[in-house]
Design an enzyme around this catalytic site. Structure first.
Site, PDB file in Angstrom:
ATOM      1  N   LYS A  60     -15.309   8.124   4.469  1.00  0.00           N
ATOM      2  CA  LYS A  60     -16.350   7.022   4.032  1.00  0.00           C
ATOM      3  C   LYS A  60     -17.539   7.310   3.986  1.00  0.00           C
ATOM      4  CE  LYS A  60     -13.919   3.066   6.361  1.00  0.00           C
ATOM      5  NZ  LYS A  60     -14.090   2.110   7.448  1.00  0.00           N
ATOM      6  N   ASP A  65     -19.280   2.889  11.003  1.00  0.00           N
ATOM      7  CA  ASP A  65     -17.903   2.785  10.829  1.00  0.00           C
ATOM      8  C   ASP A  65     -17.320   3.854  10.060  1.00  0.00           C
ATOM      9  OD1 ASP A  65     -15.068   1.779  10.673  1.00  0.00           O
ATOM     10  OD2 ASP A  65     -15.629   0.358   9.261  1.00  0.00           O
ATOM     11  N   THR A  69      -0.046   1.217  10.828  1.00  0.00           N
ATOM     12  CA  THR A  69       0.033   0.951   9.453  1.00  0.00           C
ATOM     13  C   THR A  69       0.279   2.096   8.592  1.00  0.00           C
ATOM     14  OG1 THR A  69      -2.365   0.981   9.001  1.00  0.00           O
ATOM     15  CG2 THR A  69      -1.552  -1.123   9.457  1.00  0.00           C
ATOM     16  N   GLU A  77       0.862  -1.309   0.023  1.00  0.00           N
ATOM     17  CA  GLU A  77      -0.014   0.166   0.008  1.00  0.00           C
ATOM     18  C   GLU A  77       0.736   1.239  -0.046  1.00  0.00           C
ATOM     19  OE1 GLU A  77      -2.766  -0.472   3.233  1.00  0.00           O
ATOM     20  OE2 GLU A  77      -3.881  -1.815   2.397  1.00  0.00           O
ATOM     21  N   ASN A 108     -12.255   4.991   0.332  1.00  0.00           N
ATOM     22  CA  ASN A 108     -11.412   4.620   1.539  1.00  0.00           C
ATOM     23  C   ASN A 108     -10.244   5.405   1.750  1.00  0.00           C
ATOM     24  OD1 ASN A 108     -10.142   2.862   3.727  1.00  0.00           O
ATOM     25  ND2 ASN A 108     -12.304   1.833   3.559  1.00  0.00           N
ATOM     26  N   GLY A 150      -7.022   0.053  15.153  1.00  0.00           N
ATOM     27  CA  GLY A 150      -7.408  -0.812  16.067  1.00  0.00           C
ATOM     28  C   GLY A 150      -8.640  -0.695  16.602  1.00  0.00           C
ATOM     29  N   THR A 173      -9.479   6.107  16.191  1.00  0.00           N
ATOM     30  CA  THR A 173      -8.055   5.966  15.841  1.00  0.00           C
ATOM     31  C   THR A 173      -7.540   6.886  14.600  1.00  0.00           C
ATOM     32  OG1 THR A 173      -8.474   3.792  14.460  1.00  0.00           O
ATOM     33  CG2 THR A 173      -7.556   3.638  16.913  1.00  0.00           C
TER      34      THR A 173
END
Ligand code: CA
Length: 741
Positions: free
Chosen positions: A367, A340, A200, A103, A427, A216, A275
């Site tokens: 999102k 989410d 990440t 990525e 995303n 997380g 996060t």
């Protein structure tokens, strides 16, 4: 610098090259130095604030994550253009020795590319040839993979003042010497190593500091961002994004304010979420740092905060003073997030013409499906137009700055299809901003989820927190079945590349792509938009019309954003291949989405570099054997299969795929050999393969449950064997209803 130092540097470089070899697929850790003072003055990777601010003066380099501090990801280079792109070809490629998702955005400076691969491994390669100068492996414990919602990915490094900074999956921030890869310092960024945090995202650098967040939220953590001194690694400040345990003192006035928007419940036990796992952007105009803040933990607000409230700073863009970490302003995209809907997607900064006036704006397509344009001075909302299909809200009220939710799609009592779902209308796959054209090129998708509260919660009002597991509050254990039960009403998933006007909400052009999970985007002054897609095609479009001008078959699905650089008067375009990420849990798509290339062939982790007249060729892969061996299912217990389905979806699906159909980069359990099945308990409960990322689940599954999961996998395998043989139509787990064999 005297001659002796140069000889020493040369000796160090040669030593490392000899030690590492020229092109190993398995990275070798460079020798590390115990004391900073013993290192020579850096001569490589000398990027500083002034250089990043003036990045347009050296368009041949790619100095920072989004190229400039503005993070617009738009290259001023023009040698590759509408006319010459027909002759674009592969200059060289490099196998990275992994089939996990790649990525990263490479940083290119003075002829060297710095980038990361899976497991937070770092490479420095010669940008002319791909030869490895050095590589570094932070040796992430394999079992940490279990905490990564979306594979053992990494989105890249920051290069600054002769150092390379990387965040490791297990939460460390590491500074390396840019010339040798020698470790200079590392710090533990985690506040609690017992919590399943992952890192990440690429670190960002400015004002002598390195900024890093973490991920997380699904697993139950509390979000925060930390600033470290770039030279020493000393902590400078830390900003929490959600309040902690209210019985303890607040860490900051911002947390005292935020805590008033969380009502009832015990969110701090689950972590709260919020996060900052992807976007952190530095704004030299206001000396501000913008944080893109993620979703709530758990997803459903009635569990997280039963008394209501906005739950600050979930799903928000937060502007901090970059030096002190104190908040200047915030804008919350999704108050009381229930879906989410992270706002961690890439943010870009620009001077934008609005009503004849130049405004300093921040642009983000989170999102939730609305494209936000904010005034960077004070966070005032200037525009919020939908860029994909949005059903959870009717619109954003520009007066209040708040979305108007669609009451028909409230899912608290009854499950509903909602768009976008948790994969988002957009995303982390990067967009590109074309300031002169007043457009953004954005990889968008229409992708629904059937949101349904857990039956346990609906029956009892009680939610059981699952430490180190997924905490959504949804009917996750039966999600695949719930989706299939309602598939007739499912809005179709679709993928797009769009040229979108964020001020007006107009689509200038739209290219539909047969799969929804596609790669990041690069726009260029040469009049092109580059994107790698799920079908394995690296494509160049005319940025004015969306017409496809060129494509190259990489045989591998892509997520990473392309970059462009120039060396010795030649322009290059580069991209990493290999899919995965959050779509892993989707596994093999149900019809009618086209099959992605990494499923058809393999997930080849590679770095590809193109130039006009390039003549290198990729090996043509064979089609993967995806036949499913016959399983003895007659003797399986129906109850065991049903229990196994729930346990599988709760613990295994996010990597191995719903319906036990892998997305392509993680082993497909339906095709296990008898030898693997014989080791089932050793692998699942004893951690036999933890070094590969398959941790022990002994804390989550009993031996009986592990056996149930195996029953479920076998039953799914047998059903799909029959589907493949034309003996059944769609997977329906008829074993469970008694209608099966
Ligand atoms: Ca999430």
């Amino acid at each position: 610098m005297n001659k002796g130092v140069w000889v020493l540097i040369l000796a160090l470089i040669i030593g490392v090259v000899m030690f590492v070899g020229t092109d190993t697929s398995e990275p070798v850790q460079a020798p590390s130095s115990s004391s900073e003072s013993a290192l020579p003055e850096p001569t490589i990777g000398l990027i500083d604030d002034a250089r990043i601010k003036a990045a347009d003066d050296e368009p041949g380099n790619w100095l920072a994550y989004g190229r400039t501090y503005d993070e617009t990801r738009f290259s001023p280079l023009t040698e590759i253009n509408r006319e010459s792109v027909k002759d674009l070809g592969l200059a060289w490629y490099k196998d990275m020795g992994t089939s996990r998702a790649l990525e990263a955005t490479p940083i290119v400076v003075d002829g060297i590319m710095f980038f990361t691969t899976s497991w937070s491994r770092v490479y420095a390669v010669d940008a002319r040839t791909g030869d490895t100068l050095w590589s570094y492996d932070p040796e992430v414990p394999g079992e940490w993979a279990r905490y990564a919602c979306c594979d053992v990915v990494n989105r890249g490094v920051a290069v600054y003042q002769g150092r390379v900074y990387v965040g490791s999956l297990d939460g460390r921030l590491i500074a390396l010497d840019a010339g040798t890869g020698a470790e200079i310092w590392q710090v533990d960024t985690l506040i609690d190593r017992e919590r399943p945090y992952t890192v990440t995202g690429a670190p960002r650098v400015a004002n002598g500091k390195v900024f890093i967040g973490n991920g997380g939220a699904e697993y139950g953590v509390r979000g925060y961002v930390t600033a470290y001194d770039a030279a020493s690694g000393d902590q400078v400040w830390r900003f929490y994004t959600v309040p902690g345990d209210p019985s303890l003192p607040f860490e900051s006035p911002e947390m005292e304010m935020a805590a008033k928007t969380w009502k009832g419940g015990e969110w701090w036990k689950v972590g709260g979420g919020g996060t900052v796992w992807n976007s952190i952007v530095y704004d030299p105009d206001f000396n501000q740092l913008y944080l893109g803040v993620g979703n709530g933990s758990p997803w459903t607000r009635v569990i997280r905060s039963p008394g209501g409230g906005d739950n600050l700073f979930l799903s928000s863009i937060v502007a901090l003073d970059a030096d002190t970490g104190e908040m200047n302003w915030y804008y919350q995209t999704t108050p009381g997030d229930n879906w989410d809907y992270t706002a961690v997607q890439d943010m870009a900064l620009a001077d934008w013409q609005i009503d004849g006036e130049s405004r300093k704006v921040l642009l983000q397509a989170p999102k939730n499906g609305f494209f936000y344009m904010l005034d960077r001075k004070d966070g005032k909302l200037l525009a919020a137009n939908p860029f994909a299909t949005v059903t959870w809200a009717t619109h954003v009220d520009l007066e209040t700055g708040r979305p108007v939710e669609n009451p028909d799609l409230d899912y608290q009592d009854k499950g509903k299809w909602v768009m976008p779902g948790p994969l988002g209308a957009h995303n982390w796959q990067a967009m590109s901003v074309d300031v002169d054209a007043g457009l953004v090129y954005i990889p968008a998708q229409d992708n629904p989820l059937f949101y349904e509260m857990t039956s346990e919660y609906k029956a009892s009002g009680v939610y059981k927190y699952k430490p180190k597991g997924w905490n959504t509050g949804l009917e996750f254990g039966r999600l695949a079945q719930v989706m299939l039960d309602n598939i007739a009403d499912q809005p179709m998933p679709k993928g797009y590349l769009k040229a979108f006007d964020p001020a007006t909400g107009e689509d200038r052009w739209v290219v539909e792509i047969p799969h929804y999970w596609n790669g990041g985007v690069l726009g260029t002054e040469g009049g092109l938009v580059f994107q790698g897609n799920a079908l394995g095609m690296f494509v160049a479009y005319d940025k004015a019309t969306g017409e496809k001008l060129w494509e190259f078959n990489t045989y591998t699905s892509m997520l990473a954003p392309p970059i462009s650089f120039e060396l010795d008067g030649t322009q290059y375009v580069s991209i990493l291949t290999g899919t995965g990420g959050a779509d892993l849990f989707g596994g093999e798509p149900l019809p009618p989405v086209a099959e992605h290339a990494s499923l058809t062939y393999n997930n080849y982790g590679r770095l590809l570099v193109f130039k006009v007249g390039g003549e290198a060729e990729l090996p043509v892969p064979t089609v993967r054997d995806r036949s499913i061996p016959s399983r003895e299912v007659a003797q399986l217990d129906i109850g065991s299969i049903a229990r196994g389905e729930a346990a599988y979806n709760e613990n295994c699906a996010v990597c191995h795929g719903f319906l036990a159909r892998s997305g392509g980069s993680i082993p497909d359990l339906r095709r296990m050999t008898p030898e693997t099945i014989a080791l089932w308990n050793d692998i699942v409960l004893e951690g036999l393969w933890s070094a590969n990322g398959m941790a022990s689940f002994a804390d989550a599954l009993t031996e009986a449950q592990a056996s149930d999961v195996l029953s479920y996998v076998k039953a799914r395998a047998e059903e799909d064997r029959l589907v493949a043989g034309g003996e059944k139509e769609i997977p329906k787990m008829t074993w469970l209803t008694g209608a099966g064999e």
